[in-house]
Design an enzyme around this catalytic site. Structure first.
Site, PDB file in Angstrom:
ATOM      1  N   TRP A 152     -12.584  28.405  24.705  1.00 22.71           N
ATOM      2  CA  TRP A 152     -13.515  28.395  25.840  1.00 22.71           C
ATOM      3  C   TRP A 152     -13.913  29.782  26.315  1.00 22.71           C
ATOM      4  CZ3 TRP A 152     -10.909  31.334  29.193  1.00 22.71           C
ATOM      5  CH2 TRP A 152      -9.503  31.279  29.186  1.00 22.71           C
ATOM      6  N   ARG A 161     -20.146  32.956  15.529  1.00 19.90           N
ATOM      7  CA  ARG A 161     -19.375  33.774  14.584  1.00 19.90           C
ATOM      8  C   ARG A 161     -18.859  32.915  13.427  1.00 19.90           C
ATOM      9  NH1 ARG A 161     -14.830  37.715  17.119  1.00 19.90           N
ATOM     10  NH2 ARG A 161     -13.365  36.034  16.734  1.00 19.90           N
ATOM     11  N   PRO A 177     -15.885  22.259  19.845  1.00 21.75           N
ATOM     12  CA  PRO A 177     -15.700  23.285  20.882  1.00 21.75           C
ATOM     13  C   PRO A 177     -14.549  22.925  21.814  1.00 21.75           C
ATOM     14  CG  PRO A 177     -17.480  21.811  21.506  1.00 21.75           C
ATOM     15  CD  PRO A 177     -16.972  21.322  20.160  1.00 21.75           C
ATOM     16  N   SER A 231      -5.322  29.818  20.477  1.00 24.41           N
ATOM     17  CA  SER A 231      -3.984  30.372  20.696  1.00 24.41           C
ATOM     18  C   SER A 231      -3.155  30.350  19.411  1.00 24.41           C
ATOM     19  CB  SER A 231      -3.277  29.551  21.770  1.00 24.41           C
ATOM     20  OG  SER A 231      -3.182  28.213  21.345  1.00 24.41           O
ATOM     21  N   GLU A 252      -8.160  33.045  13.920  1.00 28.95           N
ATOM     22  CA  GLU A 252      -8.313  34.136  14.894  1.00 28.95           C
ATOM     23  C   GLU A 252      -7.489  33.733  16.104  1.00 28.95           C
ATOM     24  OE1 GLU A 252      -9.755  36.919  14.370  1.00 28.95           O
ATOM     25  OE2 GLU A 252     -11.005  36.533  12.626  1.00 28.95           O
ATOM     26  N   CYS A 286      -9.361  37.846  23.870  1.00 29.23           N
ATOM     27  CA  CYS A 286      -8.224  38.109  22.983  1.00 29.23           C
ATOM     28  C   CYS A 286      -8.115  39.605  22.725  1.00 29.23           C
ATOM     29  CB  CYS A 286      -8.400  37.358  21.676  1.00 29.23           C
ATOM     30  SG  CYS A 286     -10.004  37.700  20.949  1.00 29.23           S
ATOM     31  N   GLU A 382       0.263  37.204  26.724  1.00 30.36           N
ATOM     32  CA  GLU A 382      -1.173  37.458  26.796  1.00 30.36           C
ATOM     33  C   GLU A 382      -1.630  37.016  28.191  1.00 30.36           C
ATOM     34  OE1 GLU A 382      -3.487  35.028  24.082  1.00 30.36           O
ATOM     35  OE2 GLU A 382      -4.956  36.634  23.888  1.00 30.36           O
ATOM     36  N   SER A 441     -15.936  45.132  19.374  1.00 29.31           N
ATOM     37  CA  SER A 441     -16.530  43.999  18.653  1.00 29.31           C
ATOM     38  C   SER A 441     -17.948  44.323  18.175  1.00 29.31           C
ATOM     39  CB  SER A 441     -16.577  42.771  19.559  1.00 29.31           C
ATOM     40  OG  SER A 441     -15.272  42.481  19.979  1.00 29.31           O
TER      41      SER A 441
HETATM   42  P1  NAD Z   1      -6.333  26.782  22.515  1.00 33.39           P
HETATM   43  O1  NAD Z   1      -5.538  27.138  21.325  1.00 33.39           O
HETATM   44  O2  NAD Z   1      -5.700  26.009  23.590  1.00 33.39           O
HETATM   45  O3  NAD Z   1      -7.620  25.952  22.088  1.00 33.39           O
HETATM   46  C1  NAD Z   1      -8.512  26.401  21.091  1.00 33.39           C
HETATM   47  C2  NAD Z   1      -9.221  25.199  20.488  1.00 33.39           C
HETATM   48  O4  NAD Z   1      -8.258  24.370  19.844  1.00 33.39           O
HETATM   49  C3  NAD Z   1      -9.932  24.318  21.496  1.00 33.39           C
HETATM   50  O5  NAD Z   1     -11.114  23.815  20.911  1.00 33.39           O
HETATM   51  C4  NAD Z   1      -8.930  23.188  21.716  1.00 33.39           C
HETATM   52  O6  NAD Z   1      -9.545  21.995  22.138  1.00 33.39           O
HETATM   53  C5  NAD Z   1      -8.369  23.048  20.323  1.00 33.39           C
HETATM   54  N1  NAD Z   1      -7.034  22.435  20.288  1.00 33.39           N
HETATM   55  C6  NAD Z   1      -6.083  22.432  21.245  1.00 33.39           C
HETATM   56  N2  NAD Z   1      -4.990  21.762  20.817  1.00 33.39           N
HETATM   57  C7  NAD Z   1      -5.261  21.336  19.558  1.00 33.39           C
HETATM   58  C8  NAD Z   1      -4.533  20.602  18.588  1.00 33.39           C
HETATM   59  N3  NAD Z   1      -3.297  20.159  18.812  1.00 33.39           N
HETATM   60  N4  NAD Z   1      -5.118  20.357  17.401  1.00 33.39           N
HETATM   61  C9  NAD Z   1      -6.356  20.802  17.145  1.00 33.39           C
HETATM   62  N5  NAD Z   1      -7.100  21.501  18.023  1.00 33.39           N
HETATM   63  C10 NAD Z   1      -6.565  21.776  19.226  1.00 33.39           C
HETATM   64  O7  NAD Z   1      -6.957  28.169  23.048  1.00 33.39           O
HETATM   65  P2  NAD Z   1      -7.858  28.404  24.338  1.00 33.39           P
HETATM   66  O8  NAD Z   1      -6.987  28.286  25.530  1.00 33.39           O
HETATM   67  O9  NAD Z   1      -9.116  27.587  24.268  1.00 33.39           O
HETATM   68  O10 NAD Z   1      -8.304  29.911  24.112  1.00 33.39           O
HETATM   69  C11 NAD Z   1      -7.520  30.981  24.458  1.00 33.39           C
HETATM   70  C12 NAD Z   1      -6.797  31.554  23.247  1.00 33.39           C
HETATM   71  O11 NAD Z   1      -7.746  31.862  22.223  1.00 33.39           O
HETATM   72  C13 NAD Z   1      -6.097  32.852  23.542  1.00 33.39           C
HETATM   73  O12 NAD Z   1      -4.815  32.860  22.970  1.00 33.39           O
HETATM   74  C14 NAD Z   1      -6.979  33.895  22.863  1.00 33.39           C
HETATM   75  O13 NAD Z   1      -6.317  35.069  22.497  1.00 33.39           O
HETATM   76  C15 NAD Z   1      -7.468  33.158  21.688  1.00 33.39           C
HETATM   77  N6  NAD Z   1      -8.695  33.783  21.181  1.00 33.39           N
HETATM   78  C16 NAD Z   1      -8.606  34.494  20.025  1.00 33.39           C
HETATM   79  C17 NAD Z   1      -9.736  35.122  19.529  1.00 33.39           C
HETATM   80  C18 NAD Z   1      -9.660  35.903  18.262  1.00 33.39           C
HETATM   81  O14 NAD Z   1     -10.704  36.148  17.696  1.00 33.39           O
HETATM   82  N7  NAD Z   1      -8.497  36.294  17.789  1.00 33.39           N
HETATM   83  C19 NAD Z   1     -10.955  35.023  20.203  1.00 33.39           C
HETATM   84  C20 NAD Z   1     -11.005  34.286  21.391  1.00 33.39           C
HETATM   85  C21 NAD Z   1      -9.852  33.660  21.868  1.00 33.39           C
END
Ligand code: NAD
Length: 477
Positions: A152, A161, A177, A231, A252, A286, A382, A441
């Protein structure tokens, strides 16, 4: 309200509600009002999306690269025209400031432009074998149906991307998403649709709960690629699942970026860079600097200048363009940040600026902590909010050791005289390092992490290759 937004699934070229007619609320975190109700995708809807992407693959993978390129270019032109409207959708559902949202839209759109250019530049190879008995031909083919799962915090950029390189490579895609920000994703899919993407090539699904539906999609034979941003915890789970079907996975994941200010660094530029690295996207990045290691000779002045710079940030709803810091994405995220700060203070850190949450929305003040113990909870976690945790150091080797003392390795920043800063950059365990810069970036550069921050790279000339497989053909001579 919801007529303003597209809030349906997109499957096989059609916008539609879910099989079960159910929906979930999309909430504006700046006042907790309901913005829209978005269709819930059932397992059947998700399977229909996989099926549509599978059927579209034969045609799309054989479409001329130039045609795929021009379609992405059209998407780029449309998105450029509509940048302000898209920024407003991002502000509403994500909470960030309007300036951050507009920066995101432009950054997101650069992936359409970059990959429209990359679509026609896929490299191959043709060489003589060492024994001289054959020609070794290496060609690249699109990998197949790609499942794209996004977070999000950058709802537009994380989608483009992945969609940009997937479509450029000739893959068909299913975008899943984050539940918090489906409206931006729907708008991006709508842009691709208007740009002329054939039916089935791009699909959008929003299952609730997510995990079981993603697992079902990953078990379909047609799905050959998982590209995930989110995450580390969820990434690890998905890697386990990808193992069952041996699905190529790009990950990522989370970060815990150190920012080092070396003895002799130019303080004004270090503070300006620190503010950018911390406050871009309200700290929900991130790439956000999480741990500030500052040489003791500069520490006090650095803290004072940083705190002063953060005084300039007016906090409030992002839709008011005078507010430089918007809301976090939800009450839960706000409370997580607030709890981390409270526990850091209990562990001995001092709050020298900020430290307060607001109840009218998911707002948290820009905050500076000093006397943070290396290895304390806030230092290992984080933060994902506007909180800078500062640690003083005496010896540069110590600073490097502390910076590398984490399971993450996405990005690091170093400020100092160029020669020393470059030598430190080479010793930092990170996929990306900013030297005397607070923002890195760039669609033209490979973005990604080492250690538990991920696998693979997005953007650059590497990004498109994540969606392709090499094929070796041996030709007798
Ligand atoms: P999240 O891992 O909770 O969710 C990411 C996505 O995974 C969402 O679409 C979510 O609905 C989905 N998801 C959640 N549980 C799932 C499951 N059990 N099976 C399949 N899909 C599932 O992360 P978030 O809270 O949306 O985003 C924050 C995290 O994203 C932070 O840790 C951040 O560092 C990371 N992030 C990394 C990058 C990068 O490029 N390295 C970029 C942006 C964000």
């Amino acid at each position: 309200m919801s007529e303003e937004y597209i809030s349906q699934l997109f499957i096989d070229g059609e916008w539609r509600d879910g099989d079960h007619g159910e929906s979930f609320a999309v909430v504006d975190p700046s006042d907790f009002s309901e913005l829209a109700r978005f269709a819930i995708a059932s397992e059947g809807d998700c399977l229909a999306a996989v099926d549509a992407a599978d059927r579209a693959f034969a045609g799309w993978s054989r479409t001329a690269p130039r045609d795929r390129s021009e379609l992405l270019r059209r998407a780029f032109e449309i998105m450029r025209e509509e940048r302000e409207e898209i920024a407003e959708i991002i502000v509403r559902e994500n909470g960030k400031s309007f300036a951050d949202a507009l920066t995101e839209v432009d950054y997101a759109n650069e992936f359409f432009r970059w990959f429209s250019e990359e679509a026609v530049r896929v490299p191959g190879d043709y060489r003589l074998s060492p024994r001289g008995d054959k020609r070794i031909i290496v060609t690249r083919e699109p990998i197949g149906v790609a499942l794209l799962v996004t977070p999000w915090n950058f709802p537009a950029a994380m989608a483009t991307r992945k969609l940009g390189p997937a479509l450029a490579a000739g893959c068909t895609a299913i975008l899943k998403p984050a539940r918090e920000t489906p409206l931006t994703a729907a708008r991006i899919v709508d842009i691709l649709n208007r740009a002329g993407v054939p039916k089935g090539v791009v699909n959008l699904v929003t299952p609730v709960p997510t995990g079981p539906a993603v697992s079902v999609m990953m078990r379909q034979r047609a799905v050959r690629k998982l590209s995930f941003t989110g995450s580390t915890e969820v990434g690890r789970l998905l890697l386990h699942e990808a193992a069952d079907s041996i699905i190529s996975s790009s990950m990522e994941l989370g970060g815990n970026a150190p920012l080092l200010v070396l003895e002799g660094a130019d303080l004004d530029s270090a503070v300006a860079g620190a503010v950018q690295a911390k406050m871009r996207n309200g700290g929900s990045a991130c790439t956000a600097a999480n741990r500030f290691y500052v040489h003791r000779s500069l520490h006090d002045e650095f803290v004072e200048l940083l705190s002063g710079a953060l005084d300039e940030y007016r906090v409030g709803p992002g839709i008011d363009r005078d507010n430089a810091l918007g809301a976090l994405v939800s009450r839960g995220e706000r409370d997580k940040v607030a709890d981390l700060v409270t526990r850091a203070a209990a562990e001995g850190a001092q709050v020298v600026r900020g430290g307060g949450a607001r109840e009218d929305g998911a707002f948290y003040e820009p905050t500076v902590l000093v006397d943070v113990a290396h290895g304390s909870e806030i230092n290992r976690t984080e933060i994902f909010g506007p909180v800078a945790a500062v640690v003083a150091f005496d010896d540069v080797d110590d600073a490097i050791r502390m910076a590398n003392d984490t399971e993450y390795g996405l990005i690091a920043y170093v400020f100092g005289a160029e020669e020393q800063a470059m030598s430190v950059a080479h010793r930092l365990e990170a996929g990306m390092v900013g030297v005397n810069r607070g923002v890195l970036s760039d669609p033209a550069a490979p973005f990604g992490g080492v250690k538990q921050s991920g696998l693979g790279r997005e953007g650059g000339s590497e990004g498109i290759l994540e969606f392709m497989e090499e094929k070796y053909i041996g030709l007798s001579i």
